[in-house]
Write a protein that holds these residues in place. Structure first.
Motif, PDB file in Angstrom:
ATOM      1  N   GLU A  14      14.029   5.245 -51.942  1.00 30.95           N
ATOM      2  CA  GLU A  14      15.402   4.893 -52.304  1.00 30.95           C
ATOM      3  C   GLU A  14      15.804   5.590 -53.601  1.00 30.95           C
ATOM      4  O   GLU A  14      16.921   6.109 -53.727  1.00 30.95           O
ATOM      5  CB  GLU A  14      15.538   3.374 -52.450  1.00 30.95           C
ATOM      6  N   ASP A 113      26.514   7.196 -46.592  1.00 30.60           N
ATOM      7  CA  ASP A 113      25.756   7.394 -45.353  1.00 30.60           C
ATOM      8  C   ASP A 113      24.675   8.454 -45.543  1.00 30.60           C
ATOM      9  O   ASP A 113      23.536   8.285 -45.095  1.00 30.60           O
ATOM     10  CB  ASP A 113      26.719   7.811 -44.237  1.00 30.60           C
ATOM     11  N   GLN A 115      23.158   9.331 -48.313  1.00 29.44           N
ATOM     12  CA  GLN A 115      22.085   8.806 -49.152  1.00 29.44           C
ATOM     13  C   GLN A 115      21.164   7.883 -48.351  1.00 29.44           C
ATOM     14  O   GLN A 115      19.929   7.972 -48.456  1.00 29.44           O
ATOM     15  CB  GLN A 115      22.663   8.055 -50.343  1.00 29.44           C
ATOM     16  N   ARG A 116      21.751   7.010 -47.557  1.00 27.65           N
ATOM     17  CA  ARG A 116      20.942   6.074 -46.766  1.00 27.65           C
ATOM     18  C   ARG A 116      20.039   6.824 -45.788  1.00 27.65           C
ATOM     19  O   ARG A 116      18.854   6.498 -45.631  1.00 27.65           O
ATOM     20  CB  ARG A 116      21.860   5.121 -45.999  1.00 27.65           C
ATOM     21  N   ARG A 117      20.589   7.846 -45.153  1.00 26.77           N
ATOM     22  CA  ARG A 117      19.795   8.591 -44.170  1.00 26.77           C
ATOM     23  C   ARG A 117      18.725   9.439 -44.855  1.00 26.77           C
ATOM     24  O   ARG A 117      17.625   9.622 -44.309  1.00 26.77           O
ATOM     25  CB  ARG A 117      20.710   9.435 -43.300  1.00 26.77           C
ATOM     26  N   THR A 120      15.822   7.275 -45.405  1.00 28.33           N
ATOM     27  CA  THR A 120      15.111   7.089 -44.136  1.00 28.33           C
ATOM     28  C   THR A 120      14.246   8.290 -43.813  1.00 28.33           C
ATOM     29  O   THR A 120      13.087   8.153 -43.398  1.00 28.33           O
ATOM     30  CB  THR A 120      16.109   6.835 -42.992  1.00 28.33           C
ATOM     31  N   ASP A 163      21.053   4.058 -35.946  1.00 24.18           N
ATOM     32  CA  ASP A 163      19.725   4.409 -36.446  1.00 24.18           C
ATOM     33  C   ASP A 163      18.805   4.860 -35.316  1.00 24.18           C
ATOM     34  O   ASP A 163      17.990   5.771 -35.497  1.00 24.18           O
ATOM     35  CB  ASP A 163      19.104   3.223 -37.182  1.00 24.18           C
TER      36      ASP A 163
END
Length: 568
Positions: A14, A113, A115-117, A120, A163
């Motif tokens: 993160e 979006d 950043q979140r991916r 992941t 996802d």
């Protein structure tokens, strides 16, 4: 951006994703606004609209714009996260102009979006300890861009994917999937290059009088929502055959699919916004790839091979699509697919340049870093000295042929890092190269008569006869800024070499091509025209739509070949 060495089991994905996103936004802002980055103090950015400022720790000041920033804070000391920073800078950039408010909101959404991916990608790749050892070098490089374009505000945004869809379809997650197939009546099928025959080895059986059309599985669901496509199903001209066959893998572009044992790659339409555009094939692009294939067959490929035997163009010789019924409002059906030659064996050391340079916090360092360290150990010298030699080889094998082709034949190639493939010898030195992309061919308006000696009418079907001034601007960006300065920036920001020494090496290599306007500009002009990815997103532009001259926002950039300051 935070650097990581080794496979740290406690890798803070993160935090790294946040840092990568903040760094991308700040690099774009600095480049697109001509901000000078200080080498020894924090970067201070006043924000008039919000009546505040932000301060960013400068960890590395890059002559080519590949800076590294640490913490970003308000004057009060409070931390500024990526989404907040995006919102503040979007408001600042939008003040007093006609930017679409919806585009501004969209940009902030895509930052979140992306950043979140990215987090992941890092988490999943760390868990798997990188790709399988059986993965071909070609595919490994295509799957290496876990962070994405270092000078884009939303490099990994995939708004529109769940996802589970991202897990299957993302190259960064090493996903694989079966092709989806439709059967289309021959009366509504268009194509070139014996496309149906090229599919014979892996296409499913179809009813009599129908043709098998491969579709990306996500696109197969997407087009069923379109009234114009449903009309074809209602008329019995299109049937759904479902998914079948062995798995395919997404390459770095996401929509181009690869299978090591297949003779072709498939460049599918994908109605998903990726970086600066939705990735659906336009009819003129289909025609362009086939036309360039004919031009190469007519003698241009032989001319390239004579002058630069280690350089070649990956062909897009065939295409297939389903035509809509008369009266449909849309131009394309969304079922357009390009059949690209796959000239590479699974063992061949041919890799996408962007993937080679890509930072890999999940495994410790980039493939480039590993390669240069290994070469330095083998040669018995420093990584900096190896880097200079490596860049000189790179220019000779990949950039010189591209400049030669434009100078001698008036054909410009949009040779940015993702479109450029480098061949490596057994030790890791560049020994050849390839260009790919049916979209990225520019034919000089003033030179097209010479090309017509090979192929009469070339450039009309593909709509790519372009004014020389536009070609010079575009190639100056794609070859000079994205490719060469991006190469230098990767070496410098990853601690492998001094950027100014590499700039001097490349300037020496450029000088024999100084009869070209774009090269003279790279060597002599104080500023260069540079694509502005943040402003392009803020304006809501789609780079595949509209006239070439207005598909992207361009700004003036202080020329690192001339200037020694940390701007860019």
């Amino acid at each position: 951006m935070t650097t990581v060495t080794g496979n740290d089991s406690a890798l803070d994905t993160e935090r790294i994703a946040e840092s990568a996103t903040v760094n991308g936004i700040l690099r774009c802002w600095v480049r697109e606004n001509g901000v000078q980055v200080p080498e020894s103090v924090d970067l201070h950015l006043p924000l008039k609209v919000a009546s505040t400022a932000v301060c960013a720790e400068v960890r590395y000041c890059s002559p080519t714009g590949h800076h590294r920033f640490g913490d970003v804070r308000f004057p009060s000391g409070a931390a500024v996260n990526a989404v907040t920073l995006a919102a503040l800078l979007t408001a600042e950039a939008s003040a007093g102009n006609t930017s679409d408010p919806a585009a501004a909101l969209d940009l902030v959404e895509r930052v979140a979006d992306s950043q979140r991916r990215t987090a992941t990608h890092l988490r999943e790749r760390q868990a798997e300890l990188d790709a399988s050892p059986d993965t071909s070098p070609f595919l490994a490089a295509e799957q290496a861009l876990v962070l994405g374009h270092p000078l884009h505000p939303t490099p990994k945004s995939r708004v529109g994917w769940t996802d589970s869809e991202a897990a299957a379809y993302s190259p960064e997650l090493c996903g694989s999937f079966q092709l989806h197939w439709f059967a289309a009546d021959r009366s509504v099928v268009s194509g070139e290059g014996a496309a149906v025959d090229r599919l014979d080895g892996f296409a499913p059986e179809t009813p009599e009088g129908m043709v098998a059309v491969p579709v990306h599985p996500w696109q197969a669901s997407e087009v069923r929502k379109r009234q114009s496509v449903e009309a074809l199903f209602d008329a019995g001209l299109l049937r759904d055959l479902g998914s079948s066959g062995p798995p395919w893998y997404a390459t770095a572009s996401i929509r181009t699919l690869y299978r090591p044992d297949a003779p072709v790659m498939l460049k599918c339409s994908l109605a998903l916004p990726i970086t600066n555009s939705k990735r659906e094939n336009l009819r003129k692009e289909l025609l362009r790839g086939a036309e360039i294939d004919r031009l190469l067959d007519a003698g241009l490929a032989a001319a390239i091979a004579d002058a630069h035997p280690n350089f070649a163009i990956v062909r897009d010789p065939a295409w297939l699509t389903v035509d809509l019924l008369p009266g449909s409002a849309e131009g394309e059906s969304g079922l357009e697919v390009v059949l690209r030659d796959n000239p590479f064996t699974p063992q061949q050391q041919v890799v996408c340049v962007a993937g080679l340079l890509a930072e890999r916090p999940d495994v410790g360092r980039s493939a480039l870093g590993t390669l240069i360290a290994r070469l330095a150990d083998r040669v018995g010298t420093t990584t900096a000295e190896v880097a200079e030699r490596w860049c000189a080889h790179y220019f000779d094998e990949l950039i010189a042929p591209v400049l030669w082709l434009y100078r001698e034949h008036g054909v410009g190639l949009e040779a940015h890092q993702q479109n450029t493939l480098v061949s490596l010898d057994v030790d890791g030195w560049p020994c050849g190269g390839w260009y790919r992309d049916n979209q990225g061919y520019y034919l000089s308006e003033t030179r097209v008569g010479e090309l017509e000696e090979y192929l009469p009418g070339v450039g009309r079907a593909g709509d790519n006869r372009v004014d020389d001034a536009v070609i010079d601007e575009r190639l100056s960006y794609y070859i000079g800024i994205n490719n060469l300065l991006g190469l230098v920036g990767a070496f410098g920001s990853q601690g492998l070499a001094d950027e100014r020494r590499l700039l001097a090496v490349l300037a020496d290599r450029l000088r024999p091509f100084a009869d070209l306007t774009l090269v003279r500009n790279l060597l002599n002009e104080k500023t260069l025209r540079c694509k502005a990815n943040l402003l392009t997103r803020l304006d809501g532009l789609d780079e595949l739509v509209g006239p070439l001259e207005t598909q992207s926002v361009y700004v003036d950039l202080a020329n690192p070949f001339v200037e020694g300051e940390c701007t860019a």
